[in-house]
Design an enzyme around this catalytic site. Sequence first.
Site: not given
Ligand code: DHB
Ligand code: FE
Length: 281
Positions: A12, A59, A193, A240
Amino acid sequence: MAEIVGGIGTSHVPAVGVAFDKGLTDDPYWAPYVAKLGPAREWIAELEPDACIVVYNDHACAFSLELIPTFALGMAEEFPIADEGFGPRPVPPVPGHPELAWHLAESLVLDEFDMTLVNEMSVDHGLTVPLSVAFGQVDEWPCPVVPLAVNVVQYPPPTGNRCYRLGQAIRRAVESFPGDERIVIFGTGGLSHQLQAERAGLINVDWDLAFLDGLVSEPERVAAIPHVEYLREAGSEGIELVMWLVMRGALGPEVRERYRATHLPTSNTHNGLLVLEPTRA
Ligand code: DHB
Ligand code: FE
């Protein structure tokens, strides 16, 4: 009897929402990613679900450190789009499904999953980007949505196993919903990530691909992955991925993999897309 007819896992990434909203999908950075969405979009368009349950995380938009529900169900008729700092995304508000949401609440709580019930909340990129991934740019979303928010922002998030069991309980709940709704469930977030601190930018393609393989065919094993492995192997935001286990649990023990795509880079995230269908005995 209502039934779960499919599951979709998708990242997402907020920048993907920006790419859709600003018409950047032909841009050389985004075009190769967008090209991979077609089969998932065709699958869901053909399936025409009557409703979707979207498992996502907020978030720090609807919730904050003042209030941290582990599992929260959106009960409202409609969910406005959150302003994440640059104004709300220019996408339609998300229609809710209060009857299904209240049925899920009753069934899940009596099944010993103590959900927080939310009558009013905005939805952020965690929910709207997956809808854009699946349905593209629309004037109205094609079906009502029950948002199910999972805390993966503030330690301690729920375990993968708890999420998998919640998915199984969602399946029982849906199957006891009077009516014949055909429902698709989304698991969102991931893949690996890390957006902060020393290891910001971490990506672990091998771990992600093994996670997806295991999610499809060995969900019990994947459900047992401890928090520390997500953190070490998939980065601080890789946690996540426990939300994909809710989706997987709702599909029953065996699934057919209809489509999979992964893509690098999208922002700082290894992007995943997985389409599953329950196999019926
Ligand atoms: C980013 C934010 C998110 O919530 C995520 O799941 C993946 C990437 C971002 O800020 O790049
Ligand atoms: Fe996220």
